[in-house]
Design a protein around this motif. Sequence first.
Motif, PDB file in Angstrom:
ATOM      1  N   PHE A   8      46.935 -10.842  64.604  1.00 58.17           N
ATOM      2  CA  PHE A   8      45.785  -9.858  65.537  1.00 58.17           C
ATOM      3  C   PHE A   8      45.215  -9.208  64.573  1.00 58.17           C
ATOM      4  CE2 PHE A   8      44.869  -6.128  67.677  1.00 58.17           C
ATOM      5  CZ  PHE A   8      43.805  -6.638  68.930  1.00 58.17           C
ATOM      6  N   GLY A   9      45.721  -8.380  63.409  1.00 58.92           N
ATOM      7  CA  GLY A   9      45.241  -7.728  62.584  1.00 58.92           C
ATOM      8  C   GLY A   9      44.354  -8.439  61.664  1.00 58.92           C
ATOM      9  N   LYS A  10      44.582  -9.737  61.241  1.00 56.99           N
ATOM     10  CA  LYS A  10      43.467 -10.608  60.525  1.00 56.99           C
ATOM     11  C   LYS A  10      42.420 -11.048  61.420  1.00 56.99           C
ATOM     12  CE  LYS A  10      47.161 -12.691  57.661  1.00 56.99           C
ATOM     13  NZ  LYS A  10      47.754 -13.868  57.216  1.00 56.99           N
ATOM     14  N   GLN A  15      36.634 -10.332  62.986  1.00 56.54           N
ATOM     15  CA  GLN A  15      35.497  -9.977  63.675  1.00 56.54           C
ATOM     16  C   GLN A  15      34.631  -8.738  63.272  1.00 56.54           C
ATOM     17  OE1 GLN A  15      38.176  -9.155  67.212  1.00 56.54           O
ATOM     18  NE2 GLN A  15      37.524 -10.896  67.984  1.00 56.54           N
ATOM     19  N   ASP A  16      35.213  -7.907  62.492  1.00 51.63           N
ATOM     20  CA  ASP A  16      34.572  -6.786  61.875  1.00 51.63           C
ATOM     21  C   ASP A  16      33.706  -7.285  60.752  1.00 51.63           C
ATOM     22  OD1 ASP A  16      35.822  -4.755  63.580  1.00 51.63           O
ATOM     23  OD2 ASP A  16      37.336  -4.189  62.195  1.00 51.63           O
ATOM     24  N   GLU A  17      34.200  -8.174  60.241  1.00 47.73           N
ATOM     25  CA  GLU A  17      33.427  -8.546  59.034  1.00 47.73           C
ATOM     26  C   GLU A  17      32.327  -9.552  59.478  1.00 47.73           C
ATOM     27  OE1 GLU A  17      33.897 -12.354  55.440  1.00 47.73           O
ATOM     28  OE2 GLU A  17      35.483 -10.853  56.119  1.00 47.73           O
ATOM     29  N   THR A  37      28.198 -11.987  65.072  1.00 49.57           N
ATOM     30  CA  THR A  37      28.786 -12.314  66.462  1.00 49.57           C
ATOM     31  C   THR A  37      27.472 -12.646  67.617  1.00 49.57           C
ATOM     32  OG1 THR A  37      28.501  -9.968  67.186  1.00 49.57           O
ATOM     33  CG2 THR A  37      30.740 -10.734  66.049  1.00 49.57           C
ATOM     34  N   LEU A  38      26.545 -12.963  66.853  1.00 50.09           N
ATOM     35  CA  LEU A  38      25.227 -13.649  67.459  1.00 50.09           C
ATOM     36  C   LEU A  38      24.459 -12.754  68.318  1.00 50.09           C
ATOM     37  CD1 LEU A  38      26.532 -17.151  68.292  1.00 50.09           C
ATOM     38  CD2 LEU A  38      25.329 -16.375  66.171  1.00 50.09           C
ATOM     39  N   GLN A  39      24.863 -11.516  68.215  1.00 48.03           N
ATOM     40  CA  GLN A  39      23.915 -10.535  68.823  1.00 48.03           C
ATOM     41  C   GLN A  39      22.876 -10.190  68.126  1.00 48.03           C
ATOM     42  OE1 GLN A  39      27.073  -7.442  68.912  1.00 48.03           O
ATOM     43  NE2 GLN A  39      27.346  -7.735  71.172  1.00 48.03           N
TER      44      GLN A  39
END
Length: 71
Positions: A8-10, A15-17, A37-39
């Motif tokens: 989960f941490g990875k 996601q943050d990257e 994240t395609l935003q």
Amino acid sequence: MLDKLKQFGKLKALQDEAKRERFESSNNGVKVVINGTLQVEEVVLNPEINIDQQAETVKDCINDAMRNAQM
């Protein structure tokens, strides 16, 4: 259980990257920037082209930036 927390941490780190990555496409004075994240983060329009050209160019830029992000 500890392995699940590590995974989960990875995942959270990935996601943050992805949020920090930026993909840009520009054409005819129009620019679109999306993140990993395609935003859509930024849209710059060209006031010198008509509304129909702007709409088509924005659509093309978004599609191009998304293709680049998915590679």
